[in-house]
Design an enzyme around this catalytic site. Sequence first.
Site, PDB file in Angstrom:
ATOM      1  CG  MET A   3      -5.328   2.582  -5.653  1.00 57.72           C
ATOM      2  SD  MET A   3      -3.723   2.709  -4.920  1.00 57.72           S
ATOM      3  CE  MET A   3      -3.646   1.143  -4.146  1.00 57.72           C
TER       4      MET A   3
ATOM      5  CG  ASN B  82      -0.269   1.960  -6.475  1.00 55.93           C
ATOM      6  OD1 ASN B  82       0.082   0.879  -6.014  1.00 55.93           O
ATOM      7  ND2 ASN B  82      -1.059   2.065  -7.523  1.00 55.93           N
ATOM      8  CB  ILE B  90       0.835   8.140  -1.590  1.00 54.00           C
ATOM      9  CG1 ILE B  90       2.266   8.363  -1.118  1.00 54.00           C
ATOM     10  CG2 ILE B  90       0.425   6.695  -1.367  1.00 54.00           C
ATOM     11  CD1 ILE B  90       2.417   8.281   0.376  1.00 54.00           C
ATOM     12  CB  CYS B  91      -2.459   6.666  -6.146  1.00 58.68           C
ATOM     13  SG  CYS B  91      -4.124   6.480  -6.755  1.00 58.68           S
ATOM     14  CG  LEU B  92      -3.595   4.059   0.372  1.00 59.92           C
ATOM     15  CD1 LEU B  92      -3.488   2.680  -0.253  1.00 59.92           C
ATOM     16  CD2 LEU B  92      -2.643   4.160   1.542  1.00 59.92           C
TER      17      LEU B  92
END
Lengths: 375, 155
Positions: A3, B82, B90-92
């Site tokens: 992301m 997210n 966690i999508c970071l």
Amino acid sequence: MSMQPAEPQELAGPSAQPQILQSSSAADKCWICLEELHKNKREWLYPCKCSLICHEECLLHWVTESERHSRSGVVRCPQCNMPYKIVQWRSTTFNMLHTLYYVVDRAMPFFLATIGSMAVVVACTAYGAHAVMTVYGPSEGRRILGGAGKWEQARWAWLPMIPMTLILSRFQAGVAYMPLSTLLMAAPQPLRMEWPASPSLTLTALPTISFVYRYLWDMTLGRLERRWDSALPPEKQGMTIRLFGRRDVDQEDVAADAQNDVGQIDRPAIPQQQQHIHGLPDQPGGRNIDATIVLSGAWLCRTLVESLLLPVISSIFGAMIGRLPFFRRPGLSHFSRAMIGGCIYFVVKDIVRVLYKYLLYRTRSSRYIQGRKRF
Amino acid sequence: MASVTKRLLKELQNIQREPPHDDIITLGPTSDENILQWRAVLRGPSDTPYYGGAFELRISISDQYPIQPPTLTFVTPVCHPNVNFGTGEICLDILKSRWSPAWTLASTCLAVHLLLSDPEPSSPLNCDAANLLRCGDTVGYNSLVSFYTRMYALE
């Protein structure tokens, strides 16, 4: 999946800036290992114009690691975004070898795919050769195939096609290609109307024969079969594929159709082809709705195995009828007997299936549960 | 002493000397034996539906840290576009492709804290939450999130 919501600084806001910026004593710390400037004698570096300083060793470690992940190969300072200037010994041989290894690694999947498909072609060819020997008989088959030494290109083209044609011909769409296989196989022989029919004539006539047979079947035993099918609950639900058309019928009709579909699948009635597309115009009582196929794994397996075993089955049936006086005439080749045998196999199979359906229907309709009746 | 241990001890000292943020309730190793396993508890940011909740994070640090990023997962179930609701993943970007050794565990936790108030619905791990945001249903999103916050994360 990674992301990218925002630049880290932007996303994190001033409070979440990397640690270095918060601390007043940041100026004398390595931004990678956080050790103080004067603590040991490792090489110190001012790699960019901003205030980040670090050990050369730490930065080299980080640069090597980031190069592995970044596509461009450029590593930047996390604070001022200035690209680090990396000086290294350059060697043409190393660059060439590096590129070579890279290309080889990338090309491997394609090599593997090529080898895999070649293996499939070889397997199909072996199958095709075996099928020819089985159907034409040993002597004729050897003549067609020729010696192993003098295989021409044409043989490599049509032998692997045999298993594909056998499987394809079980599907509605495949029937159109049936004459193609004839062209490929029997090119030297001209089409002549004669009895006993030549192989090319037989193969050309097969779709017509199968069509006529299917029609006759639908008129006679097929009617009975459909009646028993509709009385029985559907065997099991497979995957339903709607090919085209729209269906404007209510739920009851859909349920009834689902039953019919299953019945349809269990009716591989026709030699060389199978009508499993529902609602064709020649369908007795069929409203011309749409084409729905119910595919089940069991049906698919059965069809595949049956298609591939067809040459062997035909030849066994051919050998069996060869014992009858009528079929023992010298003019009738091994091939013709195998073809007649194959047709007989399909007819026998259909009759056995109808018999099974009938017995199933009788068993089911005679069922009741033992117990005392209230009235 | 391995460089990872040295750096983690430095970070721990810094955290003890100046606590990073009011909303980071705890941040430190889970036990004295293993400095590569940390635990953090974040307070839900005010003016978000996470407010009033306390969210526990598990932080696993590889021995290549800080060259390799740490792995942060939510232990408390979190309803967030997210964050995977089941696994807590966690999508970071800074935890994956945009990691740099300039981040510390404290600043990484703050980034996660900011992610709570600033979701990014275009790369979701929780499609239901992301779809509410994508079609602009802020009211629905807020009530869904505060429902889960009350259910799992009350302080």
